[in-house]
Scaffold this motif. Sequence first.
Motif, mmCIF file in Angstrom:
data_model
loop_
_atom_site.group_PDB
_atom_site.id
_atom_site.type_symbol
_atom_site.label_atom_id
_atom_site.label_comp_id
_atom_site.label_asym_id
_atom_site.label_seq_id
_atom_site.Cartn_x
_atom_site.Cartn_y
_atom_site.Cartn_z
ATOM 1 N N GLN A 1 14.387 129.128 65.026
ATOM 2 C CA GLN A 1 14.510 128.433 63.747
ATOM 3 C C GLN A 1 14.736 129.395 62.581
ATOM 4 O OE1 GLN A 1 12.073 127.733 65.897
ATOM 5 N NE2 GLN A 1 11.889 125.526 66.168
ATOM 6 N N HIS B 1 16.542 132.085 62.624
ATOM 7 C CA HIS B 1 17.967 132.416 62.574
ATOM 8 C C HIS B 1 18.802 131.202 62.148
ATOM 9 C CE1 HIS B 1 16.423 135.957 64.328
ATOM 10 N NE2 HIS B 1 16.182 135.414 65.506
ATOM 11 N N GLN B 2 18.408 130.024 62.647
ATOM 12 C CA GLN B 2 19.102 128.797 62.239
ATOM 13 C C GLN B 2 18.943 128.582 60.726
ATOM 14 O OE1 GLN B 2 17.199 125.906 64.755
ATOM 15 N NE2 GLN B 2 18.371 126.475 66.576
ATOM 16 N N THR C 1 18.366 130.825 58.476
ATOM 17 C CA THR C 1 19.177 131.828 57.781
ATOM 18 C C THR C 1 20.608 131.308 57.613
ATOM 19 O OG1 THR C 1 17.827 133.622 58.669
ATOM 20 C CG2 THR C 1 20.025 134.211 57.885
ATOM 21 N N GLY C 2 21.157 130.748 58.698
ATOM 22 C CA GLY C 2 22.511 130.201 58.632
ATOM 23 C C GLY C 2 22.611 129.051 57.641
ATOM 24 N N MET C 3 21.607 128.174 57.626
ATOM 25 C CA MET C 3 21.642 127.047 56.689
ATOM 26 C C MET C 3 21.601 127.538 55.243
ATOM 27 S SD MET C 3 19.301 124.240 58.717
ATOM 28 C CE MET C 3 19.519 122.928 57.505
ATOM 29 N N VAL D 1 22.681 130.435 54.198
ATOM 30 C CA VAL D 1 24.013 130.999 53.934
ATOM 31 C C VAL D 1 24.915 129.913 53.347
ATOM 32 C CG1 VAL D 1 26.145 131.794 55.068
ATOM 33 C CG2 VAL D 1 23.958 132.874 55.626
ATOM 34 N N ALA D 2 24.871 128.733 53.968
ATOM 35 C CA ALA D 2 25.721 127.634 53.501
ATOM 36 C C ALA D 2 25.199 127.059 52.174
ATOM 37 C CB ALA D 2 25.798 126.550 54.573
ATOM 38 N N GLN D 3 23.886 126.979 52.021
ATOM 39 C CA GLN D 3 23.318 126.396 50.802
ATOM 40 C C GLN D 3 23.598 127.261 49.575
ATOM 41 O OE1 GLN D 3 19.166 125.837 51.857
ATOM 42 N NE2 GLN D 3 19.659 124.152 53.253
ATOM 43 N N ALA E 1 24.453 136.564 55.051
ATOM 44 C CA ALA E 1 23.309 136.328 55.940
ATOM 45 C C ALA E 1 22.145 137.236 55.554
ATOM 46 C CB ALA E 1 23.720 136.565 57.394
ATOM 47 N N VAL F 1 15.068 123.971 58.607
ATOM 48 C CA VAL F 1 15.856 123.370 59.685
ATOM 49 C C VAL F 1 15.655 121.851 59.713
ATOM 50 C CG1 VAL F 1 16.079 123.231 62.210
ATOM 51 C CG2 VAL F 1 15.938 125.459 61.097
#
Lengths: 258, 249
Positions: free
Chosen positions: B186, B188-189, B191-193, B195-197, B202, B228
């Motif tokens: 979670q 890492h997930q 972190t990706g979210m 990035v988009a927000q 990253a 997440v």
Amino acid sequence: MSERQLAEAFVELADTLVDDFDLMDFLHQVTVRCAQVLGVSAAGVLLTDQRGALRVAAASTEQTRLLELLQLQTDEGPCPECFHSGRPVAVADLSTAADRWPRFVAQARESGFASVHALPMRLRSDLIGALNLFGGQPGALDERTIQLGQALADVATIGLLQARAIRHHETLAEQLQAALNSRIIIEQAKGVIAERRRVDMDEAFDLLRDTARRNNRRLSELARTVVDGSESIWLTQQAPTTSGRAPIPLHRSEGSVG
Amino acid sequence: MTNERVMRVWAQVGKQSQGAPATLAHICAAAVAGVNVDGAGVTIMSSSTVRDVVHTSDRIAADLEEWQLTFGQGPCVDAFAGGGPVIALDLRSPDSLTRWPVFTPAALDSGARAVFALPLQIGAIRLGVLDLYRARPGPMSSYELADALAFADATAMMVIDDAAGLQPDTAELAWQRDDPTAHQVQVHQATGMIVAQLGTSAEAAFARLRAYAYAHDRRLGDVARDVVERRLRFEPDPPGSYERDEEMA
């Protein structure tokens, strides 16, 4: 599962070895094949991080519940036991193992699993991880199925090491560390896609994998471009075989997509 | 167990820093003392050609970093580009000479014989490389390798926190921050979210996640789960403002 289907499964996996090889997609395929061929509900591959813990490398479904169950085994569960002993671990009825692994059993049963097996992944004298199999019904796998499972675990090991001959711990370290880092990149990319597209993490993985396959890209390489935004990539809503919809841009500069 | 190893690494860094804020220099010194190598160097890079910071424990380590930058080849260069450790067990081997024809003789001249280049990375976040060298050839034991990897992890965390303005810190505090939930999927997930927000890198997204966890005295994995499960989102900072991340009802 007929002999013919079995043979096909192994040929398909062997085929992946010779073509433009994508380790992360390959490990995912091995776990999917495990679930089909061995008749279990779910399968996962855990690899040693070489610091004393096991980490998730691949799973037959990307549902977060399964990934959590796999990653719980940094501390306790059948995989660490299998990894440390080098021997298969079979628990025909999880309800009898609550004292052995309290957290793991509670979470596994909550996820609907009733039995669990762990098979060692071994390179000569080195253990590199474990293949984890989850059954929806109580019951031990029979000897033939265990042998098949071990063969698939060996196929996964070969895949991991196929890039070059492994002669030293160090070369093994190069491969293992790169594989585990690739897995982290994929999780990060799933997060980017889940946020941009408002989809679940397992749908995000499917989009990523389908796009990689269609465009002949390695999963982890495509994932990296999704995370760092270095390249404009397109992720279609569904695989083109099931949808004629136009692709929707995912790149950061294209603005938000919901 | 992993946790004991992490604790031991930070304790060794603490021994070097003696209560002062821990730096890359302390990490290099601790790695030399703790991993049974002759020297250590850390190079922080923003890309494979742009080098930001270098810390080295001695002249040979400094030479190794210098040759790699000058020649654009060597284990450190490959480790940064490739996403995994690159280990040269014996620079006198034909393999090394073939792979790094200019770097290898220069490194041998300097007095290095084996090089262990460990990338400082968390998935797509690439920060730099921890280079360890020995004057003798041969592999590390699996125990030494495990410690070396743990030093690389510690270095990566220090670099991320430094960049996010979360230092200074003693090694003892840094260890307390080194949270075992940091490895959960979670994190890492999330972190990706983020990035988009935030439309950010990253590295910056992960630093924001960590900063939020410290500021709210929560475990990283728990904050990541909130992200997440879409109970927490991060908003871009308006100019001049501080922490503005909002809990969603």
